[in-house]
Design an enzyme around this catalytic site. Structure first.
Site, PDB file in Angstrom:
ATOM      1  N   TRP A 160      -3.569  -2.513  -1.243  1.00 56.32           N
ATOM      2  CA  TRP A 160      -3.457  -3.920  -1.614  1.00 56.32           C
ATOM      3  C   TRP A 160      -4.243  -4.687  -0.560  1.00 56.32           C
ATOM      4  O   TRP A 160      -3.911  -4.666   0.622  1.00 56.32           O
ATOM      5  CB  TRP A 160      -1.994  -4.345  -1.632  1.00 56.32           C
ATOM      6  CG  TRP A 160      -1.754  -5.726  -2.156  1.00 56.32           C
ATOM      7  CD1 TRP A 160      -1.663  -6.117  -3.460  1.00 56.32           C
ATOM      8  CD2 TRP A 160      -1.538  -6.919  -1.370  1.00 56.32           C
ATOM      9  NE1 TRP A 160      -1.415  -7.463  -3.539  1.00 56.32           N
ATOM     10  CE2 TRP A 160      -1.333  -7.983  -2.283  1.00 56.32           C
ATOM     11  CE3 TRP A 160      -1.503  -7.184  -0.007  1.00 56.32           C
ATOM     12  CZ2 TRP A 160      -1.099  -9.287  -1.863  1.00 56.32           C
ATOM     13  CZ3 TRP A 160      -1.274  -8.486   0.421  1.00 56.32           C
ATOM     14  CH2 TRP A 160      -1.075  -9.520  -0.507  1.00 56.32           C
ATOM     15  N   GLU A 188       4.982 -16.270 -11.332  1.00 51.64           N
ATOM     16  CA  GLU A 188       4.589 -14.918 -10.925  1.00 51.64           C
ATOM     17  C   GLU A 188       3.867 -14.157 -12.028  1.00 51.64           C
ATOM     18  O   GLU A 188       2.864 -13.490 -11.773  1.00 51.64           O
ATOM     19  CB  GLU A 188       5.830 -14.098 -10.531  1.00 51.64           C
ATOM     20  CG  GLU A 188       6.346 -14.324  -9.130  1.00 51.64           C
ATOM     21  CD  GLU A 188       7.521 -13.432  -8.829  1.00 51.64           C
ATOM     22  OE1 GLU A 188       7.492 -12.741  -7.803  1.00 51.64           O
ATOM     23  OE2 GLU A 188       8.495 -13.406  -9.623  1.00 51.64           O
ATOM     24  N   HIS A 223      12.757 -39.379  -6.804  1.00 52.54           N
ATOM     25  CA  HIS A 223      12.126 -39.477  -5.483  1.00 52.54           C
ATOM     26  C   HIS A 223      10.719 -38.883  -5.469  1.00 52.54           C
ATOM     27  O   HIS A 223      10.214 -38.535  -4.409  1.00 52.54           O
ATOM     28  CB  HIS A 223      13.009 -38.793  -4.430  1.00 52.54           C
ATOM     29  CG  HIS A 223      14.336 -39.453  -4.256  1.00 52.54           C
ATOM     30  ND1 HIS A 223      14.493 -40.644  -3.590  1.00 52.54           N
ATOM     31  CD2 HIS A 223      15.573 -39.107  -4.708  1.00 52.54           C
ATOM     32  CE1 HIS A 223      15.768 -40.999  -3.615  1.00 52.54           C
ATOM     33  NE2 HIS A 223      16.440 -40.084  -4.291  1.00 52.54           N
ATOM     34  N   CYS A 234       0.820  -1.195   0.000  1.00 58.62           N
ATOM     35  CA  CYS A 234       0.000   0.000   0.000  1.00 58.62           C
ATOM     36  C   CYS A 234       0.861   1.254   0.000  1.00 58.62           C
ATOM     37  O   CYS A 234       1.976   1.255   0.524  1.00 58.62           O
ATOM     38  CB  CYS A 234      -0.902   0.010   1.229  1.00 58.62           C
ATOM     39  SG  CYS A 234      -1.917  -1.462   1.407  1.00 58.62           S
ATOM     40  N   ARG A 248       4.300  -0.472  -6.613  1.00 63.25           N
ATOM     41  CA  ARG A 248       4.273  -1.299  -5.405  1.00 63.25           C
ATOM     42  C   ARG A 248       3.165  -2.343  -5.462  1.00 63.25           C
ATOM     43  O   ARG A 248       3.179  -3.311  -4.703  1.00 63.25           O
ATOM     44  CB  ARG A 248       4.085  -0.408  -4.170  1.00 63.25           C
ATOM     45  CG  ARG A 248       5.235   0.551  -3.938  1.00 63.25           C
ATOM     46  CD  ARG A 248       4.847   1.652  -2.967  1.00 63.25           C
ATOM     47  NE  ARG A 248       4.707   1.154  -1.612  1.00 63.25           N
ATOM     48  CZ  ARG A 248       5.613   1.313  -0.656  1.00 63.25           C
ATOM     49  NH1 ARG A 248       6.737   1.950  -0.914  1.00 63.25           N
ATOM     50  NH2 ARG A 248       5.416   0.857   0.557  1.00 63.25           N
ATOM     51  N   GLU A 270      14.447 -19.879  -8.710  1.00 63.96           N
ATOM     52  CA  GLU A 270      14.148 -18.517  -9.134  1.00 63.96           C
ATOM     53  C   GLU A 270      13.476 -18.510 -10.511  1.00 63.96           C
ATOM     54  O   GLU A 270      12.552 -17.727 -10.760  1.00 63.96           O
ATOM     55  CB  GLU A 270      15.420 -17.675  -9.142  1.00 63.96           C
ATOM     56  CG  GLU A 270      15.291 -16.274  -9.709  1.00 63.96           C
ATOM     57  CD  GLU A 270      14.333 -15.375  -8.947  1.00 63.96           C
ATOM     58  OE1 GLU A 270      14.039 -14.279  -9.454  1.00 63.96           O
ATOM     59  OE2 GLU A 270      13.871 -15.751  -7.850  1.00 63.96           O
ATOM     60  N   LYS A 286       9.748 -16.954 -11.265  1.00 67.11           N
ATOM     61  CA  LYS A 286       9.482 -15.927 -12.270  1.00 67.11           C
ATOM     62  C   LYS A 286       8.338 -16.345 -13.201  1.00 67.11           C
ATOM     63  O   LYS A 286       7.458 -15.561 -13.515  1.00 67.11           O
ATOM     64  CB  LYS A 286      10.742 -15.645 -13.108  1.00 67.11           C
ATOM     65  CG  LYS A 286      11.785 -14.839 -12.391  1.00 67.11           C
ATOM     66  CD  LYS A 286      11.321 -13.410 -12.204  1.00 67.11           C
ATOM     67  CE  LYS A 286      11.875 -12.795 -10.937  1.00 67.11           C
ATOM     68  NZ  LYS A 286      11.461 -13.347  -9.688  1.00 67.11           N
ATOM     69  N   LYS A 334       4.803  -5.176  -4.994  1.00 67.82           N
ATOM     70  CA  LYS A 334       6.253  -5.046  -5.111  1.00 67.82           C
ATOM     71  C   LYS A 334       6.941  -5.025  -3.754  1.00 67.82           C
ATOM     72  O   LYS A 334       7.881  -5.754  -3.510  1.00 67.82           O
ATOM     73  CB  LYS A 334       6.592  -3.768  -5.892  1.00 67.82           C
ATOM     74  CG  LYS A 334       8.096  -3.544  -6.095  1.00 67.82           C
ATOM     75  CD  LYS A 334       8.706  -4.649  -6.938  1.00 67.82           C
ATOM     76  CE  LYS A 334      10.185  -4.418  -7.196  1.00 67.82           C
ATOM     77  NZ  LYS A 334      10.795  -5.579  -7.864  1.00 67.82           N
ATOM     78  N   ASN A 341      -1.382   2.028   6.109  1.00 69.91           N
ATOM     79  CA  ASN A 341      -0.642   0.857   5.629  1.00 69.91           C
ATOM     80  C   ASN A 341      -0.364  -0.041   6.818  1.00 69.91           C
ATOM     81  O   ASN A 341      -0.020   0.440   7.902  1.00 69.91           O
ATOM     82  CB  ASN A 341       0.708   1.259   5.013  1.00 69.91           C
ATOM     83  CG  ASN A 341       0.554   1.999   3.713  1.00 69.91           C
ATOM     84  OD1 ASN A 341      -0.530   2.131   3.186  1.00 69.91           O
ATOM     85  ND2 ASN A 341       1.671   2.488   3.191  1.00 69.91           N
ATOM     86  N   GLY A 342      -0.449  -1.354   6.622  1.00 71.38           N
ATOM     87  CA  GLY A 342      -0.136  -2.279   7.705  1.00 71.38           C
ATOM     88  C   GLY A 342      -1.329  -3.135   8.074  1.00 71.38           C
ATOM     89  O   GLY A 342      -2.340  -3.184   7.370  1.00 71.38           O
TER      90      GLY A 342
END
Length: 618
Positions: A73, A498, A514, A2, A27, A491, A495, A613, A107-108
């Site tokens: 958000w 995402e 396995h 946010c 963000r 990674e 990507k 973000k 925010n929070g």
């Protein structure tokens, strides 16, 4: 996550608020809004982009010298207009749509919101949203006795959780108050001190002011025309020495797209420059690269604990291989969001290393403080923002110079983190007597060559696009790597999932038999990171296991691996083998694969669904 922008001025600051929100769009958010003092309280809110909010503001002729704005958000409550900020309190017993008395953005996360909600409902307050934020607005209203700052001070004493707040009251024009605990908030001092601003990120104020005061944990701030003051959590007034005004270049120009279609694409191609900038001035390996006094601390420690989340966690996993093989120091890597919720065995001789792009990642900051609370006082961060909370709270720091990263899916921040972590490895190896002058020279030579090597890897883009055309038709993918390149496979999978929304998982290649081998079919592409290292022959055997089950391989192979294109095996040949630094090169084609697959699928590359973000809440 946010974003907050707020301010008081003698001019109309609504354009400043809206522009600030646009600069915070990177963000991530799913709703936005602005509220102003215009005799009474007036607001506009939207679940569309900030551009649509700007049109709404213009159509409704919203203008004022006092206002607050927000990008949200969603955490508590769905992303719908009535949950969007700013929130109003209309007073107890007020009907829906009544004139507001308190306006607030937050925010929070407030952990005791249920308890406070029940208390306030008992006093007659009517809730119009499902958010924890509306609780704070009503709480401040219930405590208001003619001074909004005093009411805010009393309210935050009752809040449990994380917050950055900006608030104003209808009875006090030209006044905005704020507070922070666990979420970032900065104060911007306008030209001549005539106007004051609050923001969750200095970038929001780029072009408005470069005079920034970084508020600390527990601070409260009072903004009025021509003046401001700050109190700490104990109510003590703070002077300019305790909270100095700093000149901060917010790099708003770095957020321009230029010739690129998306920020992620731009940031992938900025990596040679970003690595060069991150290594600029590194003439030799020395602990002092990380701060004064680092030598004595590096000499004293006997282990390393890395704390990070997401992509930064995978850079830490890569660094573990370097630290144990080159510096020969025991290293543990922890997911920051898990670390503080389990019983661990603290070691005061551990160097606690945090990794974060923003320096404001809530889970990582909390994990750092937990480690410090356990008596582990030696702390170091690898971070992209020199003015962040993480840098301020750690004993030592290495500031990467990736520049502003707008795309939610991190690219250049990851590779610059790896560069910083490799330097840390060399510095610890030197102090511990495991780095000869010849080895140091060879490593530094290889690091200086990285920008050139990365340019050669970027030239592989046409071949990666060909792969992406295949992947865009798939629903699942596997990524394999061994040793140092297993975190790179992780990674790569992250990507892809995402931004393309393709389900992707990564495994150490030796783990295929396995369990994961049961998933392999012709519809399950298998990406394999295949550098010419000591595990190559083992990896080739794992690849044959895939082919024997009808799986299709997509292999990133060094030139001398003797892995060639054949039926069911698609090979992109890397320009050169890069030894210990190979992960920095092999990850780039995986970034491009995710980007071009998402492009082919038509997803929102820079703002993938449900993600943000800067993760500033738990």
């Amino acid at each position: 996550m946010c974003g907050i922008v707020a301010g008081v001025s003698g001019r109309d600051i609504v354009p400043v608020l809206v522009q600030g929100l646009q600069r915070l769009e990177y963000r991530g958010y799913d709703s936005c809004g602005v509220a102003v003092h215009s005799g009474g309280l007036q607001r506009a809110r939207s679940t569309a982009r900030v551009a649509e909010l700007a049109q709404q503001v213009q159509q409704e002729a919203i203008a004022s010298g006092t206002g607050i704005a927000h990008t949200r958000w969603a955490t508590h409550g769905a992303p719908v207009v009535h949950n969007a900020h700013p929130h109003f309190s209309h007073g107890p017993g007020a009907a829906t749509g009544a004139a507001g008395r308190v306006a607030l953005v937050h925010n929070g996360i407030i952990e005791n919101h249920d308890e406070l909600r029940a208390e306030l409902q008992g006093k007659g307050y009517v809730f119009e949203s499902q958010t924890d934020t509306e609780v704070i607005a009503h709480l401040i209203d219930s405590l208001y006795e003619g001074d909004v700052f005093t009411a805010l001070q009393a309210a935050v004493a009752r809040l449990h959780g994380a917050y950055a707040l900006a608030v104003f009251h209808k009875d006090e024009p030209h006044r905005v108050v704020g507070a922070r605990a666990g979420s970032p908030l900065v104060l911007g001092v306008g030209e001549g001190g005539a106007e004051q601003f609050l923001a969750s990120d200095a970038m929001a104020l780029a072009g408005v002011t470069d005079q920034i005061v970084y508020l600390e944990e527990g601070d409260l701030v009072d903004l009025q025309l021509g003046r401001y003051w700050v109190l700490d959590a104990k109510g003590r007034a703070l002077d300019a020495v305790q909270r100095p005004v700093k000149t901060v270049q917010a790099h708003s120009g770095a957020a321009e797209l230029g010739p690129y279609r998306h920020y992620m694409q731009k940031e992938i191609f900025e990596q040679p420059r970003a690595i060069g900038d991150t290594l600029e001035g590194v003439a030799s390996v020395t602990p002092e690269l990380f701060g004064d006094g680092a030598y004595s601390v590096f000499k004293d420690i006997d282990s390393v604990l890395i704390l990070a989340c997401g992509t930064s966690y995978y850079s830490g996993c890569t660094a573990k291989y370097w630290l144990e093989s080159i510096a020969r120091i025991p290293t543990q890597v922890e997911v920051a969001s898990e670390y503080r919720y389990r019983t661990s065995v603290p070691n005061p001789r551990t160097l606690v290393v945090t990794i974060t792009q923003s320096g404001e990642t809530a889970d990582t900051l909390a994990a750092l403080r937990h480690a410090q609370g356990l008596g582990m006082k030696h702390t170091l961060t690898v971070c992209n923002v020199a003015t962040s909370a993480m840098v301020r709270e750690c004993e030592f720091a290495y500031i990467t110079r990736a520049g502003v990263e707008i795309g939610v899916a991190s690219t250049k921040a990851f590779t610059t983190q790896l560069a910083g972590l490799f330097l840390l490895t060399l510095a610890l190896a030197q102090v511990r007597g495991h780095l000869s002058e010849e080895a140091e020279a060879e490593h530094l030579k290889a690091m200086r060559h990285l920008p050139v090597a990365l340019q050669a890897v970027l030239a592989l883009e046409p071949q990666v696009i060909s792969w992406a055309e295949d992947f865009a038709r798939m629903d699942n993918a596997l990524f394999l790597g061994r040793g140092l390149h297993y975190p790179i496979a992780l990674e790569g999978a992250l990507k892809l999932k995402e931004i393309s929304y393709i389900h992707a998982e990564a495994y150490p290649a030796g783990e295929l038999k396995h369990g994961p081998l049961a998933l392999v079919t012709a519809a399950m592409p298998v990406v394999t990171v295949a550098p010419n290292d000591t595990l190559l022959e083992k990896l080739k055997s794992n690849m044959q296991e895939v082919r024997a089950r009808g799986g299709v391989l997509y292999v990133l192979a060094d030139a001398d691996t003797r892995i060639t294109n054949s039926e069911g095996i698609h090979v992109i040949r890397m320009p050169e083998h890069y030894g210990a630094l190979s992960p920095l090169l092999h990850v780039v084609p995986l970034q491009m694969l995710a980007y071009h697959t998402a492009l082919a699928k038509g997803t929102d590359v820079d703002k993938p669904r449900n993600l943000a973000k800067s993760v500033t809440v738990e």
